[in-house]
Design a protein around this motif. Structure first.
Motif, PDB file in Angstrom:
ATOM      1  N   GLN A  51      34.639  36.922  36.854  1.00  0.00           N
ATOM      2  CA  GLN A  51      35.155  37.968  36.195  1.00  0.00           C
ATOM      3  C   GLN A  51      33.591  38.593  35.963  1.00  0.00           C
ATOM      4  OE1 GLN A  51      36.802  36.977  32.715  1.00  0.00           O
ATOM      5  NE2 GLN A  51      38.492  36.490  33.868  1.00  0.00           N
ATOM      6  N   ARG A  52      32.577  37.624  35.917  1.00  0.00           N
ATOM      7  CA  ARG A  52      31.047  38.291  35.752  1.00  0.00           C
ATOM      8  C   ARG A  52      30.626  39.095  36.792  1.00  0.00           C
ATOM      9  NH1 ARG A  52      27.676  33.331  35.314  1.00  0.00           N
ATOM     10  NH2 ARG A  52      29.173  32.147  35.589  1.00  0.00           N
ATOM     11  N   SER A  53      30.897  38.941  38.156  1.00  0.00           N
ATOM     12  CA  SER A  53      30.469  40.131  39.620  1.00  0.00           C
ATOM     13  C   SER A  53      31.321  41.076  39.055  1.00  0.00           C
ATOM     14  CB  SER A  53      31.045  38.802  40.629  1.00  0.00           C
ATOM     15  OG  SER A  53      30.454  37.321  41.088  1.00  0.00           O
ATOM     16  N   VAL A  54      32.140  41.221  38.481  1.00  0.00           N
ATOM     17  CA  VAL A  54      32.922  42.474  39.084  1.00  0.00           C
ATOM     18  C   VAL A  54      32.063  43.110  37.839  1.00  0.00           C
ATOM     19  CG1 VAL A  54      35.090  43.515  38.134  1.00  0.00           C
ATOM     20  CG2 VAL A  54      35.497  42.032  39.826  1.00  0.00           C
ATOM     21  N   ILE A  55      32.565  42.343  36.725  1.00  0.00           N
ATOM     22  CA  ILE A  55      31.884  43.023  35.570  1.00  0.00           C
ATOM     23  C   ILE A  55      29.917  43.967  35.750  1.00  0.00           C
ATOM     24  CG2 ILE A  55      30.497  42.985  32.737  1.00  0.00           C
ATOM     25  CD1 ILE A  55      33.447  41.603  32.279  1.00  0.00           C
ATOM     26  N   ALA A 109      32.923  48.368  44.557  1.00  0.00           N
ATOM     27  CA  ALA A 109      33.005  46.706  43.755  1.00  0.00           C
ATOM     28  C   ALA A 109      34.133  46.164  44.898  1.00  0.00           C
ATOM     29  CB  ALA A 109      33.260  46.486  42.462  1.00  0.00           C
ATOM     30  N   ALA A 110      35.321  46.672  44.583  1.00  0.00           N
ATOM     31  CA  ALA A 110      35.790  46.064  45.476  1.00  0.00           C
ATOM     32  C   ALA A 110      35.316  45.890  47.438  1.00  0.00           C
ATOM     33  CB  ALA A 110      37.595  46.326  45.759  1.00  0.00           C
ATOM     34  N   GLU A 111      34.475  46.155  47.680  1.00  0.00           N
ATOM     35  CA  GLU A 111      33.951  46.708  49.229  1.00  0.00           C
ATOM     36  C   GLU A 111      32.524  45.893  49.459  1.00  0.00           C
ATOM     37  OE1 GLU A 111      33.231  50.689  50.766  1.00  0.00           O
ATOM     38  OE2 GLU A 111      35.166  51.213  50.002  1.00  0.00           O
ATOM     39  N   LEU A 112      32.118  45.679  48.355  1.00  0.00           N
ATOM     40  CA  LEU A 112      30.902  44.292  47.929  1.00  0.00           C
ATOM     41  C   LEU A 112      31.514  43.437  48.200  1.00  0.00           C
ATOM     42  CD1 LEU A 112      28.629  46.963  45.224  1.00  0.00           C
ATOM     43  CD2 LEU A 112      28.094  46.460  48.229  1.00  0.00           C
ATOM     44  N   LEU A 113      33.326  42.582  47.081  1.00  0.00           N
ATOM     45  CA  LEU A 113      32.874  41.623  46.852  1.00  0.00           C
ATOM     46  C   LEU A 113      34.383  41.265  48.308  1.00  0.00           C
ATOM     47  CD1 LEU A 113      33.240  41.837  43.068  1.00  0.00           C
ATOM     48  CD2 LEU A 113      31.499  40.680  44.480  1.00  0.00           C
ATOM     49  N   GLY A 140      38.092  40.197  31.839  1.00  0.00           N
ATOM     50  CA  GLY A 140      36.144  39.687  31.438  1.00  0.00           C
ATOM     51  C   GLY A 140      36.063  40.740  30.211  1.00  0.00           C
ATOM     52  N   ARG A 141      36.260  41.977  29.682  1.00  0.00           N
ATOM     53  CA  ARG A 141      35.671  43.315  29.121  1.00  0.00           C
ATOM     54  C   ARG A 141      36.969  42.082  27.725  1.00  0.00           C
ATOM     55  NH1 ARG A 141      36.205  48.695  32.129  1.00  0.00           N
ATOM     56  NH2 ARG A 141      34.549  48.712  32.457  1.00  0.00           N
ATOM     57  N   LEU A 142      38.471  42.339  28.146  1.00  0.00           N
ATOM     58  CA  LEU A 142      38.944  41.978  27.112  1.00  0.00           C
ATOM     59  C   LEU A 142      38.301  40.374  26.648  1.00  0.00           C
ATOM     60  CD1 LEU A 142      42.767  42.288  27.866  1.00  0.00           C
ATOM     61  CD2 LEU A 142      41.364  43.341  25.968  1.00  0.00           C
ATOM     62  N   THR A 166      42.707  43.549  43.014  1.00  0.00           N
ATOM     63  CA  THR A 166      41.859  42.534  42.032  1.00  0.00           C
ATOM     64  C   THR A 166      40.607  42.243  40.879  1.00  0.00           C
ATOM     65  OG1 THR A 166      42.205  41.130  43.973  1.00  0.00           O
ATOM     66  CG2 THR A 166      41.128  40.386  42.277  1.00  0.00           C
ATOM     67  N   VAL A 167      39.928  43.778  41.500  1.00  0.00           N
ATOM     68  CA  VAL A 167      38.266  44.492  41.198  1.00  0.00           C
ATOM     69  C   VAL A 167      39.101  44.727  39.388  1.00  0.00           C
ATOM     70  CG1 VAL A 167      36.937  46.037  40.078  1.00  0.00           C
ATOM     71  CG2 VAL A 167      37.710  45.199  43.011  1.00  0.00           C
ATOM     72  N   THR A 168      39.818  45.583  39.524  1.00  0.00           N
ATOM     73  CA  THR A 168      41.015  45.946  37.765  1.00  0.00           C
ATOM     74  C   THR A 168      41.596  45.164  37.551  1.00  0.00           C
ATOM     75  OG1 THR A 168      41.881  48.079  39.172  1.00  0.00           O
ATOM     76  CG2 THR A 168      42.325  47.328  37.217  1.00  0.00           C
ATOM     77  N   SER A 169      41.678  43.868  38.019  1.00  0.00           N
ATOM     78  CA  SER A 169      42.730  42.851  37.255  1.00  0.00           C
ATOM     79  C   SER A 169      41.575  42.267  36.208  1.00  0.00           C
ATOM     80  CB  SER A 169      43.410  42.058  37.761  1.00  0.00           C
ATOM     81  OG  SER A 169      43.971  40.492  37.538  1.00  0.00           O
ATOM     82  N   ARG A 170      40.033  41.881  37.311  1.00  0.00           N
ATOM     83  CA  ARG A 170      39.124  40.966  37.605  1.00  0.00           C
ATOM     84  C   ARG A 170      38.750  41.828  35.418  1.00  0.00           C
ATOM     85  NH1 ARG A 170      36.729  38.287  42.839  1.00  0.00           N
ATOM     86  NH2 ARG A 170      38.935  37.015  42.772  1.00  0.00           N
ATOM     87  N   LEU A 171      38.387  43.267  36.097  1.00  0.00           N
ATOM     88  CA  LEU A 171      37.211  43.478  34.998  1.00  0.00           C
ATOM     89  C   LEU A 171      38.067  44.231  33.436  1.00  0.00           C
ATOM     90  CD1 LEU A 171      35.087  45.762  34.869  1.00  0.00           C
ATOM     91  CD2 LEU A 171      36.212  46.921  35.452  1.00  0.00           C
TER      92      LEU A 171
END
Length: 175
Positions: free
Chosen positions: A117-121, A134-138, A152-154, A144-149
């Motif tokens: 979550q920290r990486s995506v944020i 972000a999805a491409e970088l990771l 993480g924000r919550l 998955t990016v959307t879900s983790r973000l």
């Protein structure tokens, strides 16, 4: 590695340091992480494909080194102790102080999040990458990016609005 690529690497340093700081929560550890990543990139420059994104390659190197560090620490059962931020209960004396304390609270809360979550944020909210980038970088699906973000924000919101103590950067051996 040609001169243009070396110059691009130098220009990426502030972004790499920000990303590493977000992952580690500590400027000293972040600098060590970026140094290790740059060393790896320079010694393995033949693995980078010209025409592809250098920043993407370097972010992956940083993330890989960080995960390796975390795994090694877990294997050795060395866990970092957390401490409260200094003067947490003291009221700020001016706007600058208040801003610094707020930023420190966010940094500390960020460290309580899982690494994924920290990486995506860090990539989306701090570095300004799109979800797709972000999805491409990771190298993960955009969903998955959307879900983790979202998670993480919550979690950050809950942490920032709770009265629980937050970790501070643990410094080893003095500064």
């Amino acid at each position: 590695m040609d001169q243009n690529v070396r110059e691009e690497l130098v220009n990426l340093m502030p972004r790499l340091r920000r990303f590493a700081r977000g992952l580690t929560g500590c400027a000293e550890e972040a600098d060590d992480l970026v140094q290790a990543a740059c060393e790896r990139a320079l010694t393995r420059h033949h693995q980078w494909q010209p025409g592809t994104r250098l920043d993407s390659w370097l972010y992956r190197i940083i993330q890989t080194i960080r995960l390796d560090q975390l795994r090694a620490a877990a294997t050795r059962n060395r866990h970092l102790d957390t401490i409260q931020a200094e003067h947490e209960n003291q009221p700020p004396t001016d706007t600058h102080m208040e801003t610094n304390l707020s930023l420190e609270r966010v940094r500390n809360a960020l460290q309580l999040l899982p690494e994924d979550q920290r990486s995506v944020i860090m990539l989306v909210s701090v570095e300004g990458y799109s979800y797709r980038e972000a999805a491409e970088l990771l190298e993960i699906p955009i969903g998955t990016v959307t879900s983790r973000l979202t998670r993480g924000r919550l979690a950050l919101d809950r942490l920032l609005h709770s009265n629980e103590p937050e970790p501070a950067c643990v410094q080893g051996g003095g500064s």
